[in-house]
Design an enzyme around this catalytic site. Structure first.
Site, PDB file in Angstrom:
ATOM      1  N   GLU A  34      24.090  -6.535   0.080  1.00  0.00           N
ATOM      2  CA  GLU A  34      23.121  -7.713  -0.290  1.00  0.00           C
ATOM      3  C   GLU A  34      22.861  -8.400   0.286  1.00  0.00           C
ATOM      4  O   GLU A  34      23.109  -8.420   1.586  1.00  0.00           O
ATOM      5  CB  GLU A  34      24.453  -8.148  -1.565  1.00  0.00           C
ATOM      6  CG  GLU A  34      24.286  -7.030  -2.736  1.00  0.00           C
ATOM      7  CD  GLU A  34      25.532  -8.338  -3.803  1.00  0.00           C
ATOM      8  OE1 GLU A  34      25.463  -9.362  -3.482  1.00  0.00           O
ATOM      9  OE2 GLU A  34      25.676  -8.422  -4.869  1.00  0.00           O
ATOM     10  N   ASP A 160     -13.909   9.428   0.943  1.00  0.00           N
ATOM     11  CA  ASP A 160     -14.068   9.868  -0.281  1.00  0.00           C
ATOM     12  C   ASP A 160     -15.386   8.738  -0.859  1.00  0.00           C
ATOM     13  O   ASP A 160     -15.542   7.742  -0.517  1.00  0.00           O
ATOM     14  CB  ASP A 160     -12.911  10.144  -1.237  1.00  0.00           C
ATOM     15  CG  ASP A 160     -12.229   9.280  -1.620  1.00  0.00           C
ATOM     16  OD1 ASP A 160     -12.222   8.090  -1.778  1.00  0.00           O
ATOM     17  OD2 ASP A 160     -11.119   9.452  -1.276  1.00  0.00           O
ATOM     18  N   LYS A 183     -15.854  16.867  -1.990  1.00  0.00           N
ATOM     19  CA  LYS A 183     -16.454  17.618  -1.809  1.00  0.00           C
ATOM     20  C   LYS A 183     -16.620  19.132  -2.536  1.00  0.00           C
ATOM     21  O   LYS A 183     -17.569  18.335  -3.750  1.00  0.00           O
ATOM     22  CB  LYS A 183     -14.983  17.786  -2.368  1.00  0.00           C
ATOM     23  CG  LYS A 183     -13.483  17.186  -2.125  1.00  0.00           C
ATOM     24  CD  LYS A 183     -12.329  17.357  -3.011  1.00  0.00           C
ATOM     25  CE  LYS A 183     -11.565  16.861  -2.362  1.00  0.00           C
ATOM     26  NZ  LYS A 183     -10.354  15.470  -2.638  1.00  0.00           N
TER      27      LYS A 183
HETATM   28  C1  R5P Z   1      -5.466   7.701  -1.828  1.00  0.00           C
HETATM   29  O1  R5P Z   1      -5.460   7.585  -3.014  1.00  0.00           O
HETATM   30  C2  R5P Z   1      -5.953   7.548  -0.499  1.00  0.00           C
HETATM   31  O2  R5P Z   1      -6.467   6.460  -0.224  1.00  0.00           O
HETATM   32  C3  R5P Z   1      -5.452   7.839   1.077  1.00  0.00           C
HETATM   33  O3  R5P Z   1      -6.612   8.644   0.578  1.00  0.00           O
HETATM   34  C4  R5P Z   1      -4.525   9.316   0.961  1.00  0.00           C
HETATM   35  O4  R5P Z   1      -2.758   8.745   0.620  1.00  0.00           O
HETATM   36  C5  R5P Z   1      -4.097   9.299   2.257  1.00  0.00           C
HETATM   37  O5  R5P Z   1      -3.501  10.896   2.267  1.00  0.00           O
HETATM   38  P1  R5P Z   1      -2.763  11.586   3.442  1.00  0.00           P
HETATM   39  O6  R5P Z   1      -2.782  11.128   4.781  1.00  0.00           O
HETATM   40  O7  R5P Z   1      -1.266  12.257   2.977  1.00  0.00           O
HETATM   41  O8  R5P Z   1      -4.112  12.204   3.046  1.00  0.00           O
END
Ligand code: R5P
Length: 280
Positions: A34, A160, A183
């Protein structure tokens, strides 16, 4: 007056160098596991700082104990700065019976703290779950300044569309153009990422995201930029969560990887303390 939890100790030297006053506290663990905390000083207002990286649950309990101790000592106003907010990605129910975990944590912290400051939270809308004032602090200025010399005449890309606002804010600091990847389905079984409406050929490019976890997103984006003729490829993020091997995977695919120090890692070369110190 700042009080640093165990997820905030790595900011201490820089905060002191910038003239911040630090309230002393003892934080340790009982033999059974704890947590024990004891706040030493007195005052009216305090800003508690702790980033909730692994072990996350322990740091969250510690914040509750620190809040309770400060109220017990008669502190009237408490601000809480959580540079990396654990559970922030668990922001919706995907299977019946699940909690909205970020809401549970924010409500619990709201029992003690009047104001909450988070750096680049995954979904800013979740800040409404905190009962008091809640602010999303942007690291765009510190990230932008770090890459200023490297990016002359370059551009900033988000991996993205959802991350476009972050790329825009950094590009604005640097006076550069920005865009995002999207994409594109190139056959029934193949999906390709592609930067939208920009020519990266011969340019230096910075790709920015909120979190790097496995590094898969960044490696895919970097490989594509190489194919498209980008010159230098830099990768950054606010929070280097980094699963096992991710730093090596990303570093191997790009010219430089540098994230902020919301989570201390070997590549946390960009300090948020110039923004943090303003919140005291
Ligand atoms: C996703 O929603 C986040 O914004 C990042 O794009 C994501 O956590 C990246 O993950 P990774 O490094 O595993 O591709």
């Amino acid at each position: 007056m700042f009080l640093l939890g165990s997820g905030g100790k790595h900011f201490e030297d820089e905060l002191r160098n910038m003239g911040a006053e630090i309230l002393e506290a003892e934080i340790k663990r009982f033999p059974d596991g704890e947590k024990y905390v004891r706040v030493m000083g007195n005052g009216e207002e305090a800003t508690v700082v702790s980033s909730t990286f692994y072990p996350q649950d322990e740091k969250i309990v510690e914040l509750l104990l620190l809040g309770d101790a400060l109220r017990e000592k008669g502190f009237g106003k408490l601000k809480l700065v959580v540079p990396y907010f654990a559970y922030s990605r668990q922001d919706r129910v995907t299977k019946e019976g699940e909690p909205i975990s970020v809401r549970a944590v924010m409500r619990a912290l709201g029992i003690y703290y009047d104001e909450l400051y988070v750096f680049d939270i995954h979904n800013p809308e979740t800040l409404r779950f905190f009962p008091g004032k809640a602010v999303n602090v942007s690291p765009a200025r510190v990230i932008g300044e770090y890459f200023r010399d490297r990016l002359e005449d370059g551009l900033v890309l988000a991996p993205d569309k959802g991350a476009l606002e972050r790329a825009r804010a950094i590009a604005e600091v640097l006076g550069l153009e920005y865009s995002h990847f999207e994409k594109r389905r190139i056959s029934p079984t193949e999906v390709e990422m592609h930067p939208v409406d920009v020519d990266v050929n011969g340019k230096n490019v910075l790709i920015v995201d909120d979190i790097i976890s496995t590094g898969g997103t960044m490696v895919r984006a970097a490989e594509l930029l190489r194919k498209l003729g980008a010159k230098k490829i830099y990768v950054s993020a606010t929070h280097g969560v980094f699963a096992e091997g991710a730093i090596e995977r990303v570093s191997g695919a790009v010219d430089e990887l540098a994230v902020t120090n919301t989570i201390p890692t070997p590549v946390s070369r960009i300090s948020i303390v110039p923004e943090l110190v303003k919140l005291g």
